[in-house]
Design an enzyme around this catalytic site. Structure first.
Site, PDB file in Angstrom:
ATOM      1  N   VAL A   1     -45.944  16.165  -8.014  1.00 57.34           N
ATOM      2  CA  VAL A   1     -44.709  16.117  -8.490  1.00 57.34           C
ATOM      3  C   VAL A   1     -43.792  15.625  -7.423  1.00 57.34           C
ATOM      4  O   VAL A   1     -43.445  15.716  -6.287  1.00 57.34           O
ATOM      5  CB  VAL A   1     -44.069  17.747  -8.700  1.00 57.34           C
ATOM      6  CG1 VAL A   1     -42.686  17.642  -9.406  1.00 57.34           C
ATOM      7  CG2 VAL A   1     -45.055  18.413  -9.740  1.00 57.34           C
TER       8      VAL A   1
ATOM      9  N   ASP B   1     -48.140  29.076  -7.935  1.00 59.87           N
ATOM     10  CA  ASP B   1     -48.525  28.107  -8.364  1.00 59.87           C
ATOM     11  C   ASP B   1     -49.733  28.184  -9.241  1.00 59.87           C
ATOM     12  O   ASP B   1     -50.242  29.026  -9.199  1.00 59.87           O
ATOM     13  CB  ASP B   1     -49.406  27.403  -6.785  1.00 59.87           C
ATOM     14  CG  ASP B   1     -49.811  26.010  -7.091  1.00 59.87           C
ATOM     15  OD1 ASP B   1     -50.653  25.474  -8.066  1.00 59.87           O
ATOM     16  OD2 ASP B   1     -49.538  25.059  -6.295  1.00 59.87           O
TER      17      ASP B   1
ATOM     18  N   ASN C   1     -46.899  18.164   1.066  1.00 58.05           N
ATOM     19  CA  ASN C   1     -47.703  16.746   0.842  1.00 58.05           C
ATOM     20  C   ASN C   1     -46.481  15.610   0.459  1.00 58.05           C
ATOM     21  O   ASN C   1     -45.682  15.892  -0.077  1.00 58.05           O
ATOM     22  CB  ASN C   1     -48.327  16.965  -0.378  1.00 58.05           C
ATOM     23  CG  ASN C   1     -49.451  18.040  -0.410  1.00 58.05           C
ATOM     24  OD1 ASN C   1     -50.093  18.217   0.563  1.00 58.05           O
ATOM     25  ND2 ASN C   1     -49.630  18.624  -1.840  1.00 58.05           N
TER      26      ASN C   1
ATOM     27  N   HIS D   1     -41.363  19.986  -2.278  1.00 60.84           N
ATOM     28  CA  HIS D   1     -41.728  21.523  -2.021  1.00 60.84           C
ATOM     29  C   HIS D   1     -42.666  21.723  -1.330  1.00 60.84           C
ATOM     30  O   HIS D   1     -43.428  21.064  -0.525  1.00 60.84           O
ATOM     31  CB  HIS D   1     -42.080  21.980  -3.668  1.00 60.84           C
ATOM     32  CG  HIS D   1     -43.340  21.173  -3.942  1.00 60.84           C
ATOM     33  ND1 HIS D   1     -43.320  19.917  -4.396  1.00 60.84           N
ATOM     34  CD2 HIS D   1     -44.849  21.771  -3.984  1.00 60.84           C
ATOM     35  CE1 HIS D   1     -44.818  19.366  -4.721  1.00 60.84           C
ATOM     36  NE2 HIS D   1     -45.508  20.586  -4.428  1.00 60.84           N
ATOM     37  N   ILE D   2     -42.440  23.062  -0.596  1.00 61.63           N
ATOM     38  CA  ILE D   2     -43.226  23.494   0.317  1.00 61.63           C
ATOM     39  C   ILE D   2     -44.383  24.646  -0.291  1.00 61.63           C
ATOM     40  O   ILE D   2     -44.141  25.393  -0.857  1.00 61.63           O
ATOM     41  CB  ILE D   2     -42.797  24.315   1.358  1.00 61.63           C
ATOM     42  CG1 ILE D   2     -41.821  23.441   2.179  1.00 61.63           C
ATOM     43  CG2 ILE D   2     -43.653  25.241   2.480  1.00 61.63           C
ATOM     44  CD1 ILE D   2     -40.806  24.146   3.159  1.00 61.63           C
ATOM     45  N   HIS D   3     -45.928  24.425  -0.095  1.00 56.84           N
ATOM     46  CA  HIS D   3     -46.751  25.383  -0.476  1.00 56.84           C
ATOM     47  C   HIS D   3     -47.043  26.382   0.722  1.00 56.84           C
ATOM     48  O   HIS D   3     -47.185  26.121   1.844  1.00 56.84           O
ATOM     49  CB  HIS D   3     -48.135  24.646  -0.563  1.00 56.84           C
ATOM     50  CG  HIS D   3     -48.452  23.731  -1.667  1.00 56.84           C
ATOM     51  ND1 HIS D   3     -48.744  23.858  -2.717  1.00 56.84           N
ATOM     52  CD2 HIS D   3     -47.747  22.371  -1.717  1.00 56.84           C
ATOM     53  CE1 HIS D   3     -48.818  22.557  -3.396  1.00 56.84           C
ATOM     54  NE2 HIS D   3     -48.118  21.950  -2.819  1.00 56.84           N
TER      55      HIS D   3
END
Length: 113
Positions: free
Chosen positions: A95, A31, A86, A99-101
């Site tokens: 964005v 990130d 999110n 996606h996964i953080h």
């Protein structure tokens, strides 16, 4: 969905990023605004706008994202981590590409927000 997101440009290799892991379905990158000592993004190569818009036909992609997160953690000896998705601007989505953080390397408080 004609304009490519920054993630699609990274997947296409037209925008540079530090790719830490890649498989048929996803990439893992650092990130650029880390919120923990370890903060990576697990991004599907197939663009899905957000988790609330996942189709049943895309369930294998979602499954693979979690398997990729587990693989990354295992390969990097990360036993304690948080996964965050999110959905929408109010939740922190910046964005429009699911996606996964994966965050680790410090204690995580609760509630998270």
């Amino acid at each position: 969905m004609s304009d490519k997101t920054i993630f699609e440009k990274i997947i296409d290799r037209t925008v540079p990023a530090e790719i830490l892991l890649e498989n048929e379905y996803a990439i893992v990158i650092k990130d650029i605004n880390p919120q923990a000592p370890i903060h990576v993004l697990i991004i599907p190569k197939h663009r899905i706008l957000r988790i609330s818009e996942v189709k049943e036909s895309e369930s294998s992609i979602i499954s693979n994202l979690f398997l990729t997160a587990a693989q990354f953690a295992k390969e990097n000896n990360i036993s304690d981590f948080r996964l965050v998705i999110n959905n929408g601007a109010q939740a922190g989505e910046t964005v429009p590409h699911l996606h996964i953080h994966l965050l680790s390397g410090r204690p995580m408080g609760w509630p998270p927000g």
